[in-house]
Design an enzyme around this catalytic site. Structure first.
Site, PDB file in Angstrom:
ATOM      1  N   HIS A 127       0.834  -1.202   0.000  1.00 51.79           N
ATOM      2  CA  HIS A 127       0.000   0.000   0.000  1.00 51.79           C
ATOM      3  C   HIS A 127       0.875   1.262   0.000  1.00 51.79           C
ATOM      4  O   HIS A 127       0.684   2.164  -0.826  1.00 51.79           O
ATOM      5  CB  HIS A 127      -0.875  -0.068   1.254  1.00 51.79           C
ATOM      6  CG  HIS A 127      -1.721   1.130   1.537  1.00 51.79           C
ATOM      7  ND1 HIS A 127      -2.798   1.482   0.756  1.00 51.79           N
ATOM      8  CD2 HIS A 127      -1.667   2.044   2.539  1.00 51.79           C
ATOM      9  CE1 HIS A 127      -3.364   2.574   1.268  1.00 51.79           C
ATOM     10  NE2 HIS A 127      -2.693   2.936   2.350  1.00 51.79           N
ATOM     11  N   VAL A 128       1.840   1.312   0.886  1.00 54.51           N
ATOM     12  CA  VAL A 128       2.704   2.487   0.980  1.00 54.51           C
ATOM     13  C   VAL A 128       3.575   2.594  -0.271  1.00 54.51           C
ATOM     14  O   VAL A 128       3.732   3.672  -0.844  1.00 54.51           O
ATOM     15  CB  VAL A 128       3.587   2.416   2.248  1.00 54.51           C
ATOM     16  CG1 VAL A 128       4.624   3.534   2.249  1.00 54.51           C
ATOM     17  CG2 VAL A 128       2.727   2.494   3.496  1.00 54.51           C
TER      18      VAL A 128
END
Ligand code: HEM
Ligand code: SF4
Lengths: 313, 224
Positions: free
Chosen positions: B182-183
């Protein structure tokens, strides 16, 4: 009679074992000492126990614990379970022997078994909160304990208890502080019938053999020693008159081992877990290195402006 | 007809460049509370996960504090994540184009945006992250309570706790991996982070990555 341990000298003596004798330390690696201590053991002869609880009193006295005054629910077990203030407990079972139809009153002194392969230590995440000395003693070091309760999950005998007061784990120490100065455990010292004796592990096994021979001559064909190999043997052993069915002694496990789930959790799950997380990070770095960022182009912005119907400003 | 992937506050502003409102202040606050709790949970949890990471307990004031505080942060995460779930679940329902997008995952990874189908507010990858995290947060809270012995020791037996702690650690590894993806995605796809910091993206970003959503917004299919 097994020769009792003589009273201590009145002069202070240096401790017989310490940090240098650690063979295991939780969440840490230790270099095993070149010179090992002789393994010691406590032998509890269930057939000799009269249930007087002198051992429990001695344990409270020596360890200076203050168990709460309990209530009687119609059984002799007092308190009803091990607690952070009660490291040993006489568990009473009324058992009808199906062969003789006799009621047998089985009394087992419950407490830490000081396993050669201790599940509590394996499960512990805090460096140095649980240690094992080369003489076999497994001890909890309270200033390193974080109170997570993992030892409770690791122990095959359901022994450690977490104190709600200082949030650290408690259990029988085998009186490591007494043994260090050449004394025996407080419970063994107090036992009026020598149901508890203390010595080297070899001496205890030998003594147990004599006791088992005696019990067999009295008709207990299945008398035997409880030194379960599943945990590498223990440094608290029982002589049982019905060693073929340890469960009748208040659920003493027949073949205790560290739970396979605990082994999985503390074994492959840790390495695989670190590996997978490391892989995810490495993948990100490599992907960015090879592919570079995904940037919005001038054309994208122009398309968006066209879509929204041109530029008003 | 209102498109289900349009969330309250989503709006296009003409200009040079075009800007698109993607997250309201409430949604952003909700997101950052969740993010902070997840990071603190990962750090405090990993400290107990492996001896080589035990030093992380220093961030929380020692082992006792780490053990005490971790489950409470878990409770914050749970409520905070529930807020995000209620906000975002509709836009994360499966859509027709998601399958085609997934089939072209190679092109996604090789930055061949032009070969992908037009997608709504979230692409299949983002949806996977959303549903994966939703599932894992539930697993983590349930197993977390089962091993929260300070208050709930009597809730479960020791055999249950063993399974719970193993499941908790596996779920934690899984959610941390999803979090890394996600990051990384937010960094790799430039122009994304402003969506969660200032609430806006440029029109070009929306055109490039979520063209269906942009078209819906422009054509006025505003969601409720
Ligand atoms: C959602 C609510 C959560 C609750 C109630 C909770 C509770 C707990 C508890 C009680 C423990 C045992 C240690 C302690 O007492 O502090 C623990 C361990 C752990 N938690 Fe959580 N937790 C939650 C969420 C999370 C999340 C989101 C993560 C990851 C980002 C996580 C990662 C871990 C890890 C890695 C461990 C150590 C497991 C091991 O030692 O193998 N937890 N958790
Ligand atoms: S009986 Fe339990 S607490 Fe005692 S050494 Fe074995 S695993 Fe540890």
């Amino acid at each position: 009679m097994f020769p009792p341990i003589p009273n201590p000298a009145t002069k202070p003596v240096p401790p017989k074992f310490g940090e240098q004798d650690l063979i295991r330390r939780s969440a840490s690696r230790v270099t095993p000492p070149a010179q090992r201590q002789t393994e010691i053991a406590k032998l509890i002869d269930v057939s000799k126990c009269i249930g007087c609880k002198a051992c429990q009193s001695a344990c409270i006295e020596w360890n200076d614990t203050r168990p709460e005054i309990g209530v009687n629910t119609g059984v002799y077990d007092n308190p009803h379970d091990l607690t952070p203030n009660m490291f040993t407990l006489m568990r009473f079972t009324e058992w009808v022997n199906p062969e003789t139809e006799n009621l047998e009153w089985l009394i087992r002194k419950d407490g830490c078994m000081h396993c050669a392969d201790p599940g509590c230590l394996k499960a512990c995440p805090a460096p140095g909160a649980i240690v094992q000395y080369s003489n076999g003693i497994v001890d909890f070091v309270h200033q390193n304990c974080i109170g997570c309760g993992y030892c409770v999950k690791g122990c095959p005998f359901n022994i450690p208890r977490i104190s709600p007061v200082d949030h650290t784990a408690y259990k029988c120490t085998l009186c490591s502080d007494r043994i260090a100065v050449g004394q025996g455990p407080a419970c063994a010292k107090a036992c009026p019938t020598q149901a508890i004796v203390f010595g080297t592990k070899d001496e205890m096994k030998h003594w147990a053999d004599l006791r088992i021979e005696d019990l067999k001559s009295r008709g207990f064909q299945n008398a035997g020693l409880y030194d379960p190999p599943g945990v590498g043997g223990t440094h608290v052993m029982y002589v049982l008159h019905h060693a073929d069915q340890p469960e009748i002694y208040a659920n003493l496990p027949k073949n205790p081992t560290i739970s396979p789930i605990v082994e999985l959790w503390k074994g492959v799950a840790k390495y695989a877990g670190l590996g997978v997380m490391g892989f995810a990070v490495a993948f990100g770095f490599l992907h960015h290195l090879v592919m570079g960022p995904n940037r919005v182009t001038e054309a994208d912005e122009a398309n968006a402006e066209n879509l929204t119907g041109g530029n008003p400003s | 007809m209102t498109a289900r992937d349009i969330e309250p506050g989503d709006m296009v502003h003409k200009g040079h460049p075009v800007t698109v409102d993607r997250y309201t202040a409430g949604a952003r606050l909700n997101h950052w509370v969740t993010a902070a709790s997840l990071i603190l949970l990962a750090l405090s949890g990993l400290a107990l996960f492996h001896p080589s990471l035990f030093f992380l307990t220093g961030l929380f004031g020692g082992g006792q504090w780490t053990r005490t505080i971790h489950p409470w942060i878990g409770v914050v995460l749970f409520f905070s994540f529930t807020g995000l779930f209620l906000r975002f679940w509709k836009a994360n329902l499966w859509a027709r184009e998601d399958k085609a997008w997934l089939n072209r995952i190679r092109d996604v990874l090789t930055n061949h945006e032009e070969r992908l189908p037009e997608v709504g507010k979230y692409n299949a990858g983002q949806k996977f992250i959303f549903w994966g995290m939703s599932f894992l947060v539930i697993v983590l809270i349930v197993t977390g309570f089962a091993i929260w012995d300070q208050y709930f020791n009597n809730l479960t037996s020791i055999p249950v706790k063993r399974v719970a702690v193993l499941t908790h650690s596996i779920a934690a590894v899984a959610i941390i991996c999803i979090w890394i993806v996600h990051v990384y995605a937010a960094i790799w796809v430039r122009g994304t982070i402003s969506a969660m910091t200032r609430g806006r993206v440029t029109g070009g970003w929306a055109w490039r990555h979520h063209r269906k959503w942009l078209r819906e917004l422009v054509s006025g299919k505003r969601g409720g």
